[in-house]
Design a protein around this motif. Structure first.
Motif, PDB file in Angstrom:
ATOM      1  N   LEU A   1      -0.199  -3.380 -12.304  1.00 58.29           N
ATOM      2  CA  LEU A   1      -0.918  -2.559 -12.561  1.00 58.29           C
ATOM      3  C   LEU A   1      -1.759  -1.983 -11.517  1.00 58.29           C
ATOM      4  CD1 LEU A   1      -0.556  -2.979 -16.653  1.00 58.29           C
ATOM      5  CD2 LEU A   1       0.346  -2.026 -15.247  1.00 58.29           C
ATOM      6  N   PRO A   2      -3.219  -2.802 -10.918  1.00 58.17           N
ATOM      7  CA  PRO A   2      -3.501  -2.085 -10.239  1.00 58.17           C
ATOM      8  C   PRO A   2      -2.919  -1.883  -9.135  1.00 58.17           C
ATOM      9  CG  PRO A   2      -4.077  -4.185 -11.088  1.00 58.17           C
ATOM     10  CD  PRO A   2      -3.438  -4.211 -11.868  1.00 58.17           C
ATOM     11  N   ILE A   3      -2.269  -2.884  -8.527  1.00 57.28           N
ATOM     12  CA  ILE A   3      -1.813  -2.542  -7.428  1.00 57.28           C
ATOM     13  C   ILE A   3      -1.135  -1.384  -7.005  1.00 57.28           C
ATOM     14  CG2 ILE A   3      -0.050  -4.109  -5.352  1.00 57.28           C
ATOM     15  CD1 ILE A   3      -0.619  -6.066  -6.414  1.00 57.28           C
ATOM     16  N   ALA A   4      -0.168  -1.396  -7.989  1.00 56.75           N
ATOM     17  CA  ALA A   4       1.165   0.370  -8.323  1.00 56.75           C
ATOM     18  C   ALA A   4      -0.255   0.993  -8.334  1.00 56.75           C
ATOM     19  CB  ALA A   4       1.747   0.113  -9.557  1.00 56.75           C
ATOM     20  N   TYR A   5      -1.163   1.468  -9.506  1.00 53.06           N
ATOM     21  CA  TYR A   5      -2.140   2.599  -8.923  1.00 53.06           C
ATOM     22  C   TYR A   5      -2.469   2.615  -7.503  1.00 53.06           C
ATOM     23  CZ  TYR A   5      -6.265   5.050  -9.715  1.00 53.06           C
ATOM     24  OH  TYR A   5      -8.043   5.909  -9.678  1.00 53.06           O
ATOM     25  N   PHE A   6      -3.132   1.569  -7.053  1.00 52.87           N
ATOM     26  CA  PHE A   6      -3.507   1.647  -5.702  1.00 52.87           C
ATOM     27  C   PHE A   6      -3.028   2.598  -4.100  1.00 52.87           C
ATOM     28  CE2 PHE A   6      -6.900  -0.550  -6.902  1.00 52.87           C
ATOM     29  CZ  PHE A   6      -8.264   0.344  -6.088  1.00 52.87           C
ATOM     30  N   LEU A   7      -1.197   1.656  -5.120  1.00 50.88           N
ATOM     31  CA  LEU A   7       0.052   2.522  -3.955  1.00 50.88           C
ATOM     32  C   LEU A   7       0.362   3.519  -4.148  1.00 50.88           C
ATOM     33  CD1 LEU A   7       2.080  -0.627  -4.083  1.00 50.88           C
ATOM     34  CD2 LEU A   7       0.616   0.098  -2.134  1.00 50.88           C
ATOM     35  N   ILE A   8       0.485   4.050  -4.893  1.00 55.36           N
ATOM     36  CA  ILE A   8       0.690   5.034  -5.674  1.00 55.36           C
ATOM     37  C   ILE A   8      -0.269   6.505  -5.480  1.00 55.36           C
ATOM     38  CG2 ILE A   8       1.613   6.601  -7.829  1.00 55.36           C
ATOM     39  CD1 ILE A   8       2.781   4.228  -9.187  1.00 55.36           C
ATOM     40  N   PHE A   9      -1.379   6.303  -6.146  1.00 59.98           N
ATOM     41  CA  PHE A   9      -2.840   6.782  -5.968  1.00 59.98           C
ATOM     42  C   PHE A   9      -3.451   6.566  -4.842  1.00 59.98           C
ATOM     43  CE2 PHE A   9      -0.995   6.569 -10.165  1.00 59.98           C
ATOM     44  CZ  PHE A   9      -0.340   8.486 -10.679  1.00 59.98           C
ATOM     45  N   ARG A  10      -4.011   5.785  -4.041  1.00 58.62           N
ATOM     46  CA  ARG A  10      -4.868   5.658  -3.043  1.00 58.62           C
ATOM     47  C   ARG A  10      -4.316   5.718  -1.864  1.00 58.62           C
ATOM     48  NH1 ARG A  10      -9.380   6.931  -5.594  1.00 58.62           N
ATOM     49  NH2 ARG A  10      -9.746   6.473  -7.443  1.00 58.62           N
ATOM     50  N   TYR A  11      -3.186   5.026  -1.677  1.00 59.87           N
ATOM     51  CA  TYR A  11      -1.803   5.047  -0.233  1.00 59.87           C
ATOM     52  C   TYR A  11      -1.056   5.969  -0.555  1.00 59.87           C
ATOM     53  CZ  TYR A  11      -4.548   0.088   0.612  1.00 59.87           C
ATOM     54  OH  TYR A  11      -5.554  -0.125   0.705  1.00 59.87           O
ATOM     55  N   GLY A  12      -0.373   6.079  -1.143  1.00 57.53           N
ATOM     56  CA  GLY A  12       0.714   7.817  -1.354  1.00 57.53           C
ATOM     57  C   GLY A  12       0.439   8.751  -0.085  1.00 57.53           C
ATOM     58  N   PRO A  13      -1.126   9.416  -1.214  1.00 56.39           N
ATOM     59  CA  PRO A  13      -1.801  10.323  -0.583  1.00 56.39           C
ATOM     60  C   PRO A  13      -1.867  10.834   1.142  1.00 56.39           C
ATOM     61  CG  PRO A  13      -2.005   9.704  -2.668  1.00 56.39           C
ATOM     62  CD  PRO A  13      -2.214   8.074  -2.463  1.00 56.39           C
TER      63      PRO A  13
END
Length: 313
Positions: free
Chosen positions: A32-44
Motif C-alpha cells: 500500500l505505501p509503495i503504491a502510494y509513493f509510486l502513484i503520487f510521488r514518482y508518477g507526477p
C-alpha cells in the motif's frame, strides 16, 4: 558455475520463497505505501518536463512544443517571484525559530508530568488542533482577531484600549501567523519526541537523583542528549522545506492589506498556474522549489555530520 554454488543459490531462493510465503501479510501491507509513493510521488515526475515545454492543455505533454530554458528566464525575470521567494524564506525561517522548539519543550513538559490522567487530557487537547482544517482555523482567527468584529479587540475596546490590527498591519499579522502555526502544530509534533523519550534509560535518572541533580540539570544532561538524534533529523528535514511552504495557511490568514508578507511561492503558483493558466511557469517554480529543497537537505545534513556527527544520510 560449480554444482555446489548452484545448490547454494537454489537453497537461498527456497528460503526467501518460504519466508515470503510465511509473512505474505506483511508484504501485502507494505504494498500500500509503495503504491502510494509510486502513484503520487514518482508518477507526477513525468510532468516535470512541462517546465521545458510551451504546454498546451489540449495537446498534452507529448504534443507540446519544447522551449528549453525560456520559461526559467521568464520566471527569474519576474519581480513578484523574488518577493514571494523572500517571503517564503522569511516565514519559514521565523517558523523554524518559533515553531521548531515548541514541540520539544512541550514533549519534555509532558514527560515530566507524573499525574497520568492530567497527562492524557493535556495530550488530547494539544493534539486536537492538528486535525482542524485551516479553513476552520482561519475562521477562528478572524473571529478572535478581526479589527472591527474580533473578540479580542472587542474586549480591549471595552477596557478603554485601542484596537490592535492583528490582521491588517503586516508586523502584527506576522506575529499572529507564527503563533497560530505554533498552536496548530506543536501538540502533534510532540509525538516523535515523546516516543524518543520512552527509550531513555531510567537508571540514568536514578543515578542523577543519587548525585543530587535538580530537575533542570537532569533535563539538560540526560533528557535533551537522549533525543538529540531525533531533534537533528527533524531539523534537517525542516531545513529542506525552507523554500517550500503550505498553501492553506498564508492564503487563508493572509489578505490584500498584508500581501507584502503573506504572498509566498505557493500562492504565486496558484495565481499563475490555476488563475492565469500559465502551467509552464507554475511547473518551473515547483521544480525550482524541489531542487533548492534537495540542496538544503544535503547541505544541512553535511554540516550536521561535520559538527555533531549525526545525520540522516
Amino acid at each position: 558455475m560449480t554444482k555446489a554454488t548452484q545448490v547454494t543459490k537454489t537453497g537461498d531462493f527456497g528460503k526467501r520463497k518460504s519466508y515470503i510465503k510465511r509473512y505474505w501479510q506483511l508484504y501485502a501491507l507494505l504494498s500500500l505505501p509503495i503504491a502510494y509513493f509510486l502513484i503520487f510521488r514518482y508518477g507526477p515526475m513525468y510532468g516535470v518536463q512541462i517546465a521545458f515545454k510551451d504546454f498546451n492543455l489540449f495537446q498534452g505533454i507529448n504534443g507540446s512544443e519544447w522551449i528549453g530554458l525560456e520559461a526559467f528566464r521568464e520566471v527569474f525575470a519576474m519581480n513578484d517571484f523574488y518577493i514571494t521567494l523572500r517571503n517564503t524564506f522569511m516565514l519559514n525561517f521565523l517558523d523554524l525559530l518559533v515553531s521548531f522548539p515548541a514541540p520539544i519543550i512541550l514533549a519534555i513538559m509532558l514527560y515530566e508530568i507524573r499525574n497520568a490522567w492530567f497527562k492524557k487530557i493535556s495530550q488530547t487537547l494539544l493534539y486536537i488542533p492538528h486535525f482542524i482544517s485551516w479553513v476552520i482555523i482561519g475562521g477562528i482567527v478572524y473571529q478572535l482577531f478581526g479589527t472591527q468584529s474580533g473578540m479580542v479587540n472587542a474586549v480591549l475596546q471595552a477596557l478603554g484600549m485601542d484596537a490592535i490590527p492583528f490582521l491588517t498591519d503586516k508586523n502584527s499579522w506576522l506575529i499572529t501567523y507564527l503563533f497560530t502555526g505554533v498552536w496548530q502544530s506543536a501538540g502533534w509534533g510532540t509525538i516523535l519526541y515523546l516516543a524518543a523519550l520512552t527509550g531513555v534509560n531510567k537508571e540514568l535518572f536514578e543515578a542523577a537523583d543519587v548525585d543530587g541533580a535538580s530537575r533542570m540539570k537532569k533535563i539538560w544532561h540526560i533528557t535533551l542528549p537522549s533525543i538529540k538524534p531525533t531533534i537533528i533529523t527533524l531539523l534537517i528535514l525542516n531545513l529542506g522545506k525552507m523554500v517550500s511552504i503550505g498553501f492553506d495557511r498564508p492564503y487563508i490568514i493572509g489578505n490584500t492589506a498584508v500581501r507584502e508578507y503573506s504572498d509566498v511561492l505557493s500562492t504565486f503558483v496558484y495565481r499563475i498556474g490555476l488563475e492565469a493558466g500559465q502551467y509552464t511557469l507554475a511547473t518551473v517554480v515547483g521544480l525550482f522549489q524541489a531542487v533548492v529543497g534537495l540542496v538544503f537537505i544535503l547541505g544541512s545534513n553535511y554540516i550536521s555530520k561535520k559538527v555533531t556527527g549525526d545525520g540522516i544520510l
